[in-house]
Design an enzyme around this catalytic site. Structure first.
Site, PDB file in Angstrom:
ATOM      1  N   LYS A 130       3.932  -3.728  -0.881  1.00  0.00           N
ATOM      2  CA  LYS A 130       2.527  -4.103  -0.684  1.00  0.00           C
ATOM      3  C   LYS A 130       2.464  -5.363   0.191  1.00  0.00           C
ATOM      4  CE  LYS A 130      -1.492  -5.059  -3.669  1.00  0.00           C
ATOM      5  NZ  LYS A 130      -1.911  -5.189  -5.088  1.00  0.00           N
ATOM      6  N   LEU A 188      -7.808  -8.444  -2.573  1.00  0.00           N
ATOM      7  CA  LEU A 188      -6.991  -7.700  -3.552  1.00  0.00           C
ATOM      8  C   LEU A 188      -7.793  -7.238  -4.761  1.00  0.00           C
ATOM      9  CD1 LEU A 188      -3.834 -10.044  -3.763  1.00  0.00           C
ATOM     10  CD2 LEU A 188      -4.148  -8.089  -2.236  1.00  0.00           C
ATOM     11  N   SER A 214      -5.608  -2.179  -5.908  1.00  0.00           N
ATOM     12  CA  SER A 214      -5.420  -2.765  -4.600  1.00  0.00           C
ATOM     13  C   SER A 214      -4.110  -2.345  -3.943  1.00  0.00           C
ATOM     14  CB  SER A 214      -5.487  -4.290  -4.689  1.00  0.00           C
ATOM     15  OG  SER A 214      -4.425  -4.790  -5.447  1.00  0.00           O
ATOM     16  N   GLY A 236      -5.675  -6.117 -12.535  1.00  0.00           N
ATOM     17  CA  GLY A 236      -6.776  -5.441 -13.230  1.00  0.00           C
ATOM     18  C   GLY A 236      -6.657  -3.932 -13.116  1.00  0.00           C
ATOM     19  N   GLY A 237      -5.489  -3.476 -12.614  1.00  0.00           N
ATOM     20  CA  GLY A 237      -5.271  -2.041 -12.461  1.00  0.00           C
ATOM     21  C   GLY A 237      -4.636  -1.667 -11.133  1.00  0.00           C
ATOM     22  N   SER A 238      -4.257  -2.657 -10.335  1.00  0.00           N
ATOM     23  CA  SER A 238      -3.909  -2.419  -8.929  1.00  0.00           C
ATOM     24  C   SER A 238      -2.614  -1.664  -8.678  1.00  0.00           C
ATOM     25  CB  SER A 238      -3.884  -3.751  -8.173  1.00  0.00           C
ATOM     26  OG  SER A 238      -5.196  -4.239  -7.997  1.00  0.00           O
TER      27      SER A 238
END
Lengths: 551, 551
Positions: A130, A188, A214, A236-238
């Site tokens: 990433k 992000l 993200s 938060g879930g990326s």
């Protein structure tokens, strides 16, 4: 003289494409009707050998590079080619460094020829990253135009294009080949991947949908097998959202397990809920092999936030009867029909094997999420506003809420959030402990089955709710995403008589359209307690096996 | 009707004394000339059997309670008696619950009689607690008059005198007997122990000096052998300072090792440098046995901040040649002569055994301490001001700086501190790693020898500098305090030609007076990396053994 932000974005966008060799260009790009560019579509541009290599799992590749059957170079070239195609089809890359990748692959091959053994456990394995990882000779923009040509927005730091993040060094030391950096939403902080440089990263299974965010570039790239394993981050879930949206596996570890040292980040220094990094891969073994390799490097000696916890082998076949919780809805937003079906598939498959599945009725997720969202606003948006101000570029619709923030939190206010988060963790922990009274195993549940998102994949500007993933970050739990099924418009009908909980739930419900979502991937997450990476990978592997059997 | 704060303080002070049985009262208290109340002074009030029990180490006591040679009750009664004397001589207790202690001891004896085996690893061991632990049927004031009759300053919470902190439950479950809570400075943020309830906790070895703080009651009590092991807390030195000042051992673990869940605290929710809890004891084995017992309870299942790290046995006699760093001065404040001598004693003893000692020249401690002090001011003093406002009582001179704070930090400002602290940890870590090039062991140094404070014990209102301990909290390192020597006025002369670094250093230098400090304890700390509790206890044990041999 001075370029506008549009000109700078265009220059960068073109420079990415320019790094793709002409023979790998798609001269006749698919039209808007070609939604699915996976499988046979992308295969048409590849040789049989390239297809064989890129559609292998990480463990198959490593078997071949370790035995000398495949060279690191041929493996790397195959992935570079496929990644180049993936970018042209979905806009999933920010940085291409194929030449450097091939050069390191050649060095690995020389090492192998000389020593008759691999350099390390990841010898010859291409790994994508990433665009938060700093890699030598490569830029890190994180999607911000104002970061181009800088080090995290600052000029003349001496670190530009030289500095490497800790994990990057660990990967190199174990023999991995780094070849590209993948797209992210600027800030992000979005479940979709959009920025003013590469525009929007589309879902390769259905290019009308989002690849998630993200770590959306990772999701799209691995979904297209332009990479077999890559690293994303998750606050938060990326990691989990792109894994689920692209039909791949993802591991969100707890904080302090894998080295975040030296990463670019948003709102760095927000200390209440930390971003973590973790792998996405085409197989569970892909997640495991990179995690184990990194821990083998003792990252706690180089990252002050990593705890000294070596890889702990899970005893094989010692699991016996297990007990699972299932969270069908968090009560705030109900999942759409295909997500509900995916959850039931897991429940059914586990029950068929004699395992127990109990209803998960934990303390209010909404309360946890309310505190979680506060941590995203501690600095009143100062960090992200500063990053946009560097270039004058506009914020994407998806992250405009950060632009609307005004007031910074005070020390007392943040302390109150921290206390509340700790109390909520404690309450959740007590609930988890209490389940030993209802399971038939004599233990609390081994894992909890949860949706990743209420929808199979978001439609553009449609990622409306982070509750299913965000709560897991607040609790600092371990989570593994497993791909379960694909939307079937003939089965996953709109729930016509649906009574919405409120406006948000209504909007999520309304966004479901079986025709649009047809074939979209659906994953679920298996959530375990804090720092249970080995155990959760073992459980996810088991669940995946059981699902394959039952399908 | 409404009592003044003075009346409430007096009532509480008297109620503590009232809980001491008349036969344990000292009717003829020592005059101001009786500075040393340890040893033969306090022994005059005790029976031979009581002396034998209370001057045993934790391991000796446990050996006797586990074999059935001593009952829990007789052990408990002996410590209650001696603790009652200690309080009358030094003001070291906030809460006395001897009756409850004797009742639990009797239950343990019944258990033993019935099962012919101990309840747990701490069967029959009296353990004292700093007044931050909540214990059933007992108040927690933390030295605040406004907290009396409340739960952490709040009324009618339903938790008053009912709720117990996690560690308290763990101790009970392992067979420990809880019998008293020890004094703290109000706010907890002082190296001396002073509040408006018990006034000042004196050093039993020299009642003109401080017992240290903030776990000063623990230090004084264990120094007088009114307890053999107790738990304190440490955010800037609060375990280590009282340990050093009272000639006992102390362990400051890293965060996340021992359960802080359910403790009263100051500035709760300040998340950048966390307070930790740890034991003080009359022996290293005393520290080890309680730490091991608590970890055996798997506290990570009940405290969300504890990491799953069971006790790790240190391989016996496998140490071979070790390498130590020695920090003779941090460059901000130089240690007084007796502290310098103590450090050299350790260096000499280790060198005599063939170990290596190198000069420790780390990144600037001052820079680390500057950031550390900011974290104490995040809320602009709001928390402590609120606690004083409850009763209207005045702040002690020692903590008035908190009253003078005005501005709260903002989210951005705190984030910057967090980033800086992380960078400083990383720099320190790299320095530590780099020492493998200068040690002869092929490894970086095994531990660093450091002063605990620049003075052997503070004179009242003379705790002027926290740098030697605070830096270790900022780095989240493990530290064990070992008592080394006592001030000898004939040896530890004033350094007449001393050139002070600055005004602060000058003031510390000027506060040294060989006559006043004569016989005062001097300890040093052995500092190890993060989460190295087992290893550092083993090293401290070795150092202590070598010192005993050489003395």
């Amino acid at each position: 003289m001075t370029q506008t932000w549009q000109e700078r974005a265009e220059a960068k966008r073109s420079s990415i494409i320019a790094l793709i060799p002409p023979e790998w260009r798609i001269t006749d790009p698919p039209n808007d009707q070609q939604l699915d560019v996976t499988g046979s579509y992308i295969q048409q541009f590849l040789s049989d050998n390239e297809i064989q290599i890129t559609e292998s799992t990480a463990e198959q590749i490593l078997k071949n590079t370790h035995s000398g059957r495949w060279t690191a170079e041929e493996v790397t070239r195959a992935f570079c080619h496929r990644a180049a195609l993936a970018h042209q089809l979905t806009n999933c890359l920010h940085e291409i460094f194929f030449d450097a990748a091939i050069a390191s692959a050649k060095e690995l091959d020389e090492h192998y020829a000389k020593n008759k053994q691999p350099l390390g456990p990841l010898h010859g394995l291409p790994v994508s990253l990433k665009d938060q990882f700093h890699v030598k000779d490569v830029e890190t923009s994180m999607g911000y135009i104002g970061w181009l040509g800088t080090f995290e927005g600052r000029k003349n730091t001496g670190k530009e294009r030289v500095y490497e993040s800790e994990l990057v060094r660990d990967l190199r030391a174990t023999g991995a080949v780094l070849f590209c950096k993948t797209s992210v939403p600027h800030t992000l902080m979005s479940g979709e991947t959009v920025n003013n440089i590469i525009s929007y990263t589309w879902n390769p299974k259905n290019r009308a949908l989002s690849s998630g965010g993200s770590s959306g570039g990772e999701g799209a790239l691995i979904g297209l097998r332009g990479s077999v394993v890559g690293f994303g981050t998750d606050i938060g879930g990326s990691i989990r959202i792109p894994a689920a949206f692209n039909g791949v596996f993802g591991l969100k570890p707890s904080t302090g397990r894998l080295p975040y040292e030296g990463m670019a980040n948003s709102m760095d220094g927000q200390n209440s809920i930390l971003s973590v990094l973790g792998p996405l891969a085409s197989s569970i073994e892909g997640l495991r092999v990179v995690t184990k390799a990194v821990l083998g490097r003792k990252p706690w000696l180089r990252d002050p936030l990593v705890v000294e916890m070596p890889w702990r082998e899970e005893p094989e076949e010692e699991k016996g009867k297990m007990a699972f919780g299932v969270l069908r809805s968090d009560g705030t937003v109900n999942p759409q029909p295909p997500v509900r079906r995916a959850v039931e598939m897991v429940v059914k498959a586990l029950k068929a094997q004699g395992h127990e599945v109990i209803d998960w009725t934990p303390p209010s997720h909404k309360t946890i999420m309310d505190e979680t969202l506060k941590t995203w606003a501690f600095d009143g948006g100062a960090d992200v506003k500063g990053a946009f101000a560097l270039s004058g570029e506009p914020m994407a619709e998806q992250v405009k809420l950060f632009g609307a923030l005004e007031k910074e939190f005070t020390g007392s206010e943040m302390a109150a959030v921290n206390v509340r988060l700790r109390q909520l963790k404690k309450e959740y922990m007590e609930y988890w402990n209490s389940t030993d009274k209802v399971t038939g195993t004599g233990r609390p549940v081994d894992a909890v089955i949860m949706p990743v998102a209420p929808f199979p994949a978001a439609r553009p500007n449609g990622y409306l709710y982070y509750g299913y993933t965000g709560v897991v970050n607040a609790l600092d739990y371990t989570s593994v995403v497993v791909p379960i099924t694909n939307v079937d418009s003939s089965v996953d009908k709109v729930d016509e008589g649906y009574q919405a909980i409120d406006e948000l739930d209504k909007a999520v419900h309304a966004s479901y359209d079986p025709q649009i979502y047809h074939y979209a991937h659906v994953g679920v997450q298996l959530v375990g307690r804090r720092l249970q990476e080995e155990r959760m990978l073992a459980i996810a592997e088991y669940v995946n096996k059981v699902l394959e059997k039952s399908s």
